[in-house]
Design a protein around this motif. Sequence first.
Motif, PDB file in Angstrom:
ATOM      1  N   LYS A   1     -48.648  18.617 -61.125  1.00 22.84           N
ATOM      2  CA  LYS A   1     -47.976  19.851 -60.620  1.00 22.84           C
ATOM      3  C   LYS A   1     -47.572  20.902 -61.839  1.00 22.84           C
ATOM      4  O   LYS A   1     -47.658  22.074 -61.623  1.00 22.84           O
ATOM      5  CB  LYS A   1     -46.581  19.279 -60.102  1.00 22.84           C
ATOM      6  N   THR A   2     -47.198  20.571 -62.938  1.00 27.85           N
ATOM      7  CA  THR A   2     -46.709  21.389 -63.771  1.00 27.85           C
ATOM      8  C   THR A   2     -48.119  21.875 -64.459  1.00 27.85           C
ATOM      9  O   THR A   2     -48.095  23.319 -64.609  1.00 27.85           O
ATOM     10  CB  THR A   2     -46.011  20.470 -65.021  1.00 27.85           C
ATOM     11  N   THR A   3     -49.054  21.169 -64.520  1.00 28.23           N
ATOM     12  CA  THR A   3     -50.416  21.697 -65.112  1.00 28.23           C
ATOM     13  C   THR A   3     -50.630  22.878 -63.987  1.00 28.23           C
ATOM     14  O   THR A   3     -51.239  23.920 -64.570  1.00 28.23           O
ATOM     15  CB  THR A   3     -51.618  20.718 -65.155  1.00 28.23           C
ATOM     16  N   THR A   4     -50.762  22.617 -62.741  1.00 31.82           N
ATOM     17  CA  THR A   4     -51.260  23.496 -61.776  1.00 31.82           C
ATOM     18  C   THR A   4     -50.375  24.762 -61.902  1.00 31.82           C
ATOM     19  O   THR A   4     -50.801  25.989 -61.872  1.00 31.82           O
ATOM     20  CB  THR A   4     -50.987  22.932 -60.341  1.00 31.82           C
ATOM     21  N   SER A   5     -49.010  24.490 -61.942  1.00 34.94           N
ATOM     22  CA  SER A   5     -47.836  25.779 -62.210  1.00 34.94           C
ATOM     23  C   SER A   5     -48.542  26.704 -63.216  1.00 34.94           C
ATOM     24  O   SER A   5     -48.540  27.842 -63.193  1.00 34.94           O
ATOM     25  CB  SER A   5     -46.799  25.179 -62.288  1.00 34.94           C
TER      26      SER A   5
ATOM     27  N   GLU B   1     -54.837  19.089 -73.333  1.00 32.94           N
ATOM     28  CA  GLU B   1     -54.742  19.551 -74.684  1.00 32.94           C
ATOM     29  C   GLU B   1     -53.916  20.777 -74.837  1.00 32.94           C
ATOM     30  O   GLU B   1     -53.385  20.745 -75.678  1.00 32.94           O
ATOM     31  CB  GLU B   1     -56.070  19.594 -75.278  1.00 32.94           C
ATOM     32  N   ALA B   2     -54.201  21.754 -73.822  1.00 33.51           N
ATOM     33  CA  ALA B   2     -53.623  22.972 -73.802  1.00 33.51           C
ATOM     34  C   ALA B   2     -52.171  23.166 -73.984  1.00 33.51           C
ATOM     35  O   ALA B   2     -51.627  23.904 -74.764  1.00 33.51           O
ATOM     36  CB  ALA B   2     -53.990  23.815 -72.441  1.00 33.51           C
ATOM     37  N   PRO B   3     -51.290  22.347 -73.188  1.00 30.87           N
ATOM     38  CA  PRO B   3     -49.805  22.508 -73.656  1.00 30.87           C
ATOM     39  C   PRO B   3     -49.410  22.296 -74.730  1.00 30.87           C
ATOM     40  O   PRO B   3     -48.308  22.710 -75.081  1.00 30.87           O
ATOM     41  CB  PRO B   3     -49.433  21.260 -72.357  1.00 30.87           C
ATOM     42  N   SER B   4     -49.974  21.282 -75.557  1.00 27.41           N
ATOM     43  CA  SER B   4     -49.558  21.215 -76.872  1.00 27.41           C
ATOM     44  C   SER B   4     -49.747  22.184 -77.764  1.00 27.41           C
ATOM     45  O   SER B   4     -49.257  22.264 -78.920  1.00 27.41           O
ATOM     46  CB  SER B   4     -50.043  19.815 -77.611  1.00 27.41           C
ATOM     47  N   HIS B   5     -50.675  23.195 -77.407  1.00 24.46           N
ATOM     48  CA  HIS B   5     -50.775  24.388 -78.277  1.00 24.46           C
ATOM     49  C   HIS B   5     -49.940  25.475 -77.610  1.00 24.46           C
ATOM     50  O   HIS B   5     -49.948  26.673 -78.050  1.00 24.46           O
ATOM     51  CB  HIS B   5     -52.151  24.708 -78.145  1.00 24.46           C
ATOM     52  N   GLY B   6     -49.154  25.405 -76.511  1.00 21.62           N
ATOM     53  CA  GLY B   6     -48.188  26.256 -75.881  1.00 21.62           C
ATOM     54  C   GLY B   6     -49.020  27.218 -75.294  1.00 21.62           C
ATOM     55  O   GLY B   6     -48.498  28.485 -75.200  1.00 21.62           O
ATOM     56  N   VAL B   7     -50.138  27.009 -74.414  1.00 13.55           N
ATOM     57  CA  VAL B   7     -50.846  28.267 -73.910  1.00 13.55           C
ATOM     58  C   VAL B   7     -51.363  27.568 -72.653  1.00 13.55           C
ATOM     59  O   VAL B   7     -51.601  26.317 -72.710  1.00 13.55           O
ATOM     60  CB  VAL B   7     -51.928  28.860 -74.681  1.00 13.55           C
TER      61      VAL B   7
ATOM     62  N   VAL C   1     -54.602  26.668 -70.011  1.00 13.41           N
ATOM     63  CA  VAL C   1     -56.081  26.351 -70.441  1.00 13.41           C
ATOM     64  C   VAL C   1     -57.125  27.637 -70.602  1.00 13.41           C
ATOM     65  O   VAL C   1     -58.044  27.582 -71.173  1.00 13.41           O
ATOM     66  CB  VAL C   1     -56.572  25.191 -69.225  1.00 13.41           C
ATOM     67  N   LEU C   2     -56.533  28.536 -69.886  1.00  8.99           N
ATOM     68  CA  LEU C   2     -57.297  29.790 -69.633  1.00  8.99           C
ATOM     69  C   LEU C   2     -57.564  30.486 -71.184  1.00  8.99           C
ATOM     70  O   LEU C   2     -58.373  31.251 -71.372  1.00  8.99           O
ATOM     71  CB  LEU C   2     -56.795  30.970 -68.688  1.00  8.99           C
ATOM     72  N   GLU C   3     -56.206  30.369 -71.843  1.00 11.40           N
ATOM     73  CA  GLU C   3     -56.372  30.776 -73.165  1.00 11.40           C
ATOM     74  C   GLU C   3     -56.752  29.876 -74.400  1.00 11.40           C
ATOM     75  O   GLU C   3     -57.525  30.316 -75.211  1.00 11.40           O
ATOM     76  CB  GLU C   3     -55.013  31.390 -73.528  1.00 11.40           C
ATOM     77  N   TYR C   4     -56.634  28.611 -73.968  1.00 10.98           N
ATOM     78  CA  TYR C   4     -57.097  27.608 -74.754  1.00 10.98           C
ATOM     79  C   TYR C   4     -58.745  27.408 -74.725  1.00 10.98           C
ATOM     80  O   TYR C   4     -59.128  27.469 -76.033  1.00 10.98           O
ATOM     81  CB  TYR C   4     -56.469  26.280 -74.439  1.00 10.98           C
ATOM     82  N   ASP C   5     -59.105  27.263 -73.571  1.00 11.66           N
ATOM     83  CA  ASP C   5     -60.683  27.288 -73.626  1.00 11.66           C
ATOM     84  C   ASP C   5     -61.105  27.891 -72.243  1.00 11.66           C
ATOM     85  O   ASP C   5     -61.426  27.136 -71.287  1.00 11.66           O
ATOM     86  CB  ASP C   5     -60.999  25.511 -73.715  1.00 11.66           C
ATOM     87  N   PRO C   6     -61.200  29.140 -72.233  1.00 11.85           N
ATOM     88  CA  PRO C   6     -61.552  29.767 -71.127  1.00 11.85           C
ATOM     89  C   PRO C   6     -62.968  29.562 -70.395  1.00 11.85           C
ATOM     90  O   PRO C   6     -63.070  29.568 -69.183  1.00 11.85           O
ATOM     91  CB  PRO C   6     -61.614  31.478 -71.332  1.00 11.85           C
TER      92      PRO C   6
END
Length: 254
Positions: A16-20, A221-227, A229-234
């Motif tokens: 849910k949070t990943t999707t949000s 992995e993306a949330p641990s970088h505070g971004v 997934v589109l910014e982390y690895d588009p």
Amino acid sequence: MSKVISLANQKGGVGKTTTSINLAAALATQGKRVLLIDADPQANTSSGLGVEIQELDNTIYECLVNGVDPHSAVVETNTKNLYLIPSHIDLVGAEIEMLNMEHREQLLKNVLAQVRDEYDYILIDCSPSLGLITVNALTASDSVIIPVQCEFFALEGIAKLLNTIKIIKSKLNPSLKVEGFLLTMFDNRLRLSNQVYEEVKRHFGDLVFNTVIARNVRLSEAPSHGVSVLEYDPSSKGAQNYIALAKELITRNK
């Protein structure tokens, strides 16, 4: 006037949070102005977008309980067009504080009325419960996206959520509808994933999004970088899935 969409499922761990986070970011990359509301006391959406919660003066808690102007709680994110009203652990106690308030189910709707004209989409990340704050989110929403994990007990609890939606439609928000069921953590190598997809499709037909969200390590992995997934690895599968979902949602709402 924006479209307000809750992401709800009282079952935890369904994405849910990943999707949000990632749907909001994907809509923003499609040129939509998006406000994301973190309505979960765990505040994972807020931390997942790099917000230092302890440094904030105002969050969704102050807006709901103290009547603070939501404009003062909106923070910019790293993604252009994407804004956030963060959450705080204090939100745990908000339900008790809201119990004696007048029109307690309408508090979030009244908060959003003050900012609604400024965005194309407002997404609300609900907590994994059917408590008063989730009731507020559903009362304030035009529709609900229900993430469903591709696992054995996928449909367990959905009947309860649909019953809650039905009650809210009859008593608080007659125009509320299910935007769609979103299959998450899909692995097409597993027979179970395909079986769950077929079962959900058989139950809910056209309400199931064509886009499915595949299992993808970059999403974790993306949330641990505070971004997002589109910014982390588009170029990742996860980013591509959420862009496809954003486009499908925009098309549905034309």
